[in-house]
Motif scaffolding. Structure first.
Motif, PDB file in Angstrom:
ATOM      1  N   TRP A  23      31.145   6.093  66.089  1.00  0.00           N
ATOM      2  CA  TRP A  23      32.400   6.367  66.461  1.00  0.00           C
ATOM      3  C   TRP A  23      32.851   7.732  66.811  1.00  0.00           C
ATOM      4  N   VAL A  24      33.646   8.145  67.701  1.00  0.00           N
ATOM      5  CA  VAL A  24      34.343   9.390  67.972  1.00  0.00           C
ATOM      6  C   VAL A  24      35.699   9.040  68.102  1.00  0.00           C
ATOM      7  N   PRO A  25      36.526  10.099  67.488  1.00  0.00           N
ATOM      8  CA  PRO A  25      38.001   9.750  67.632  1.00  0.00           C
ATOM      9  C   PRO A  25      38.711  10.311  69.063  1.00  0.00           C
ATOM     10  N   ASN A  26      39.782   9.711  69.458  1.00  0.00           N
ATOM     11  CA  ASN A  26      40.185  10.342  70.782  1.00  0.00           C
ATOM     12  C   ASN A  26      41.626  10.853  70.238  1.00  0.00           C
ATOM     13  N   GLU A  27      42.474  11.256  71.395  1.00  0.00           N
ATOM     14  CA  GLU A  27      43.727  11.772  71.315  1.00  0.00           C
ATOM     15  C   GLU A  27      44.706  10.696  70.491  1.00  0.00           C
ATOM     16  N   GLY A  28      44.567   9.471  70.664  1.00  0.00           N
ATOM     17  CA  GLY A  28      45.462   8.588  69.993  1.00  0.00           C
ATOM     18  C   GLY A  28      44.848   8.325  68.564  1.00  0.00           C
ATOM     19  N   SER A  29      43.890   8.659  67.923  1.00  0.00           N
ATOM     20  CA  SER A  29      43.201   8.133  66.699  1.00  0.00           C
ATOM     21  C   SER A  29      44.157   8.726  65.522  1.00  0.00           C
ATOM     22  N   ARG A  30      44.455   7.866  64.741  1.00  0.00           N
ATOM     23  CA  ARG A  30      45.276   8.298  63.536  1.00  0.00           C
ATOM     24  C   ARG A  30      44.718   7.727  62.042  1.00  0.00           C
ATOM     25  N   LEU A  31      45.100   8.694  60.971  1.00  0.00           N
ATOM     26  CA  LEU A  31      44.352   8.226  59.866  1.00  0.00           C
ATOM     27  C   LEU A  31      45.798   8.144  58.899  1.00  0.00           C
ATOM     28  N   CYS A  32      46.089   6.910  58.271  1.00  0.00           N
ATOM     29  CA  CYS A  32      47.291   7.030  57.452  1.00  0.00           C
ATOM     30  C   CYS A  32      47.205   7.713  55.922  1.00  0.00           C
ATOM     31  N   SER A  33      48.108   7.903  55.368  1.00  0.00           N
ATOM     32  CA  SER A  33      48.414   8.832  54.282  1.00  0.00           C
ATOM     33  C   SER A  33      47.711   8.046  52.978  1.00  0.00           C
ATOM     34  N   THR A  34      47.418   6.743  53.289  1.00  0.00           N
ATOM     35  CA  THR A  34      46.938   6.290  51.855  1.00  0.00           C
ATOM     36  C   THR A  34      45.568   6.630  51.740  1.00  0.00           C
ATOM     37  N   HIS A  35      44.874   7.268  52.529  1.00  0.00           N
ATOM     38  CA  HIS A  35      43.542   7.728  52.188  1.00  0.00           C
ATOM     39  C   HIS A  35      43.712   9.078  51.675  1.00  0.00           C
ATOM     40  N   PHE A  36      44.703   9.820  50.974  1.00  0.00           N
ATOM     41  CA  PHE A  36      44.525  11.062  50.613  1.00  0.00           C
ATOM     42  C   PHE A  36      45.257  10.851  49.017  1.00  0.00           C
ATOM     43  N   ILE A  37      44.507  11.513  48.288  1.00  0.00           N
ATOM     44  CA  ILE A  37      44.844  11.440  46.967  1.00  0.00           C
ATOM     45  C   ILE A  37      46.355  11.650  46.488  1.00  0.00           C
ATOM     46  N   SER A  38      46.880  12.580  47.309  1.00  0.00           N
ATOM     47  CA  SER A  38      48.220  12.841  46.840  1.00  0.00           C
ATOM     48  C   SER A  38      49.210  12.199  48.027  1.00  0.00           C
ATOM     49  N   GLY A  39      48.702  11.413  48.897  1.00  0.00           N
ATOM     50  CA  GLY A  39      49.434  10.580  49.790  1.00  0.00           C
ATOM     51  C   GLY A  39      49.670  11.432  51.117  1.00  0.00           C
ATOM     52  N   LYS A  40      49.157  12.626  51.274  1.00  0.00           N
ATOM     53  CA  LYS A  40      49.458  13.431  52.299  1.00  0.00           C
ATOM     54  C   LYS A  40      48.266  14.393  52.524  1.00  0.00           C
TER      55      LYS A  40
END
Length: 521
Positions: free
Chosen positions: A44-61
């Motif tokens: 898989w390769v991200p494109n311009e519209g690919s996003r990652l939500c904040s739940t995947h970071f320890i501090s939430g950001k």
């Protein structure tokens, strides 16, 4: 535009009122590649519209500091759903409407973009500290990567922040990020320390080899053995005879430990099933199987009649002074049955030999079992009979148990009470001495108190010798105190011995592996 997190299994999306933030993938090639590896979607390769939500970071950001744990997303085990999210199907009718609303908001924002740039253009001309091109680009990237966390705006909203504003806020943001990075590192170290302490605590509470290896008190409490070395030695002796079962929930060590806990603490099968996380039937099979293996492997090694040379070479001083030819010290002990057994002379009971049954004049109900035990002067068990009905006489039991066959001419047999086996012992050209027969001791004496004072402390130790050994075996393995459960009185067809008879001998064998509890020196 509606953004959905690209992580497999994560269904978070940016909806009105959401508190989540959505981040685009970094422009820096190295960091971008690390994000892609963290997402772990093959090919898989991200494109311009690919996003990652904040739940995947320890501090939430996300954090721009490379030393921070949130420089790269790391929370993927169980991405929590947004508290406002519902089933995906529930949003399908509204997707189109949301897209129109977001597009309208974006147009309104772009209409005011020119005026905003004009108002802030004078800030670009203000003198300030020189900044390298790389640092400015880094600030731009931070604003471009982070989507708004309130659910409003579009991609262009991130890009609308002017370069001059980044220059003005750069130093402050850098200082804040450094402080936050230090706080995250301290928090991370504290969590690692807590995790290590919890692991150590869990290992101590578990019933595994690691938990017993460096804890002799735990070994003594659960097994009765003095230390882990002795437990490991018993394990090495039994392992070649223990079958390996596929999908077995208990390791070989746990099978032995479970059996020893049954003997030592007399825990019920249901209790052991809870402790080891298995079924009651598994506990029952394990105990019977391991007891049988110990009976055929450990008992012949630890419970045996030594030669006369060995007995006299290591004779304790107290016995050497009073009875230098002592070969064995006899005693009897009884164990109650949980359920009385009916014994008939015409039908042999599983708990007794044919010789004993022959001496019973009529059918009777047996509520306890009797055993003859022979102890060496050194304090180890060297003979144990099979269980017989408690109403059988001592003479009948000794005559049928096979102990007399081990006596040699000239041997002295000590007993603390009258066994009435003098003639049986004499037939082997040996001698029986009752150590506490005070009636014979004082027969021709006018002053019994004066005679009693002649009894040495060493001889008194001999009197109590066997009783202390028997009590120590029972104290060390509580299962011998009874009552005996009915399943253990059933005879094993392969060995023609009941399981409880095996248990008695196994307990004596394990007791012999410990340091003698009754030294006579």
């Amino acid at each position: 535009m509606v953004h959905t997190c690209v992580v497999a299994g994560c269904r978070n999306r940016r909806t009105p009122g959401t508190t989540l933030s959505f981040y685009r993938f970094p422009r820096d090639p190295e960091r971008k590649q690390r994000w892609i590896a963290a997402v772990n979607r093959e090919g898989w390769v991200p494109n311009e519209g690919s996003r990652l939500c904040s739940t995947h970071f320890i501090s939430g950001k996300q954090v721009k500091n490379p030393r921070s744990p949130d420089y790269v997303p790391s929370v993927f085990t169980s991405a929590p759903l947004s508290p406002n999210i519902q089933e995906a199907a529930a949003f399908e009718p509204y997707d189109k409407q949301e897209a129109h609303v977001e597009a309208a908001n974006a147009l309104l924002y772009l209409q005011g973009q020119g005026r905003l740039d004009e108002d802030l253009s004078h800030l670009r001309c203000r003198p300030g500290p020189e900044r390298t091109k790389s640092s400015v680009n880094s600030d731009d990237e931070e604003k471009e990567d982070e989507d708004d966390g309130g659910g409003g705006g579009d991609d262009d909203e991130d890009e609308s922040v002017s370069e001059s504003e980044n220059v003005c806020k750069g130093d402050k943001a850098l200082g804040n990020s450094t402080v936050k990075s230090l706080n995250y590192e301290a928090c991370l170290n504290a969590l690692r320390k807590e995790n290590m302490e919890l692991r150590e605590s869990l290992e101590k509470m578990s019933l595994s080899e690691v938990a017993f290896r460096n804890d002799p008190e735990k070994v003594q409490f659960y097994t009765g053995l003095p230390n882990y070395f002795v437990l490991e030695t018993v394990m090495w002796l039994l392992v070649p005879h223990m079958k390996s079962e596929k999908n077995a929930k208990l390791s070989k060590f746990q099978q032995l430990l479970l059996t020893l806990m049954r003997l030592r603490l007399d825990l019920k099968n249901q209790d052991l099933a809870y402790r080891f996380g298995v079924k009651v039937a598994t506990v029952t099979r394990t105990v019977h199987r391991i007891i049988s293996i110990m009976f055929t492997t450990l008992v012949p090694t630890a419970v045996f009649w030594p030669s006369r040379t060995e007995l006299r070479k290591n004779l304790p001083a107290a016995v050497r002074q009073t009875h230098p030819d002592c070969a064995v010290i006899l005693d009897c002990f009884t164990v109650s049955l949980e359920k009385a057994v009916s014994v008939d002379a015409n039908r042999q009971s599983p708990t007794e030999t044919a010789e004993v049954v022959r001496h019973l004049s009529r059918p009777t109900s047996v509520s306890e079992l009797k055993y003859v035990i022979g102890v060496a002067p050194q304090g180890v068990v060297m003979f144990v009979s099979r269980g017989s009905p408690g109403n059988v006489s001592d003479k009948t039991l000794v005559e049928s148990c096979g102990l007399l066959c081990k006596l040699l001419p000239g041997d002295v047999v000590l007993a603390e009470r009258d066994f009435d086996i003098g003639d049986l012992v004499g037939a082997r050209k040996a001698e029986l001495k009752i150590t506490n027969d005070h009636s014979k001791m004082f027969k021709n004496d006018q002053n019994p108190r004066e005679e009693a004072s002649l009894i040495s402390e060493e001889r008194m130790n001999v009197y109590r010798h066997v009783g202390r050994v028997v009590q120590m075996v029972k104290k060390r393995y509580s299962m011998l105190t009874g009552p005996v459960e009915s399943p253990f009185t059933v005879i094993d067809r392969s060995s023609n011995v009941t399981t409880f008879d095996k248990i008695v001998q196994v307990a004596c064998a394990l007791n012999n592996l410990c340091i003698s509890a009754v030294p006579l020196e």
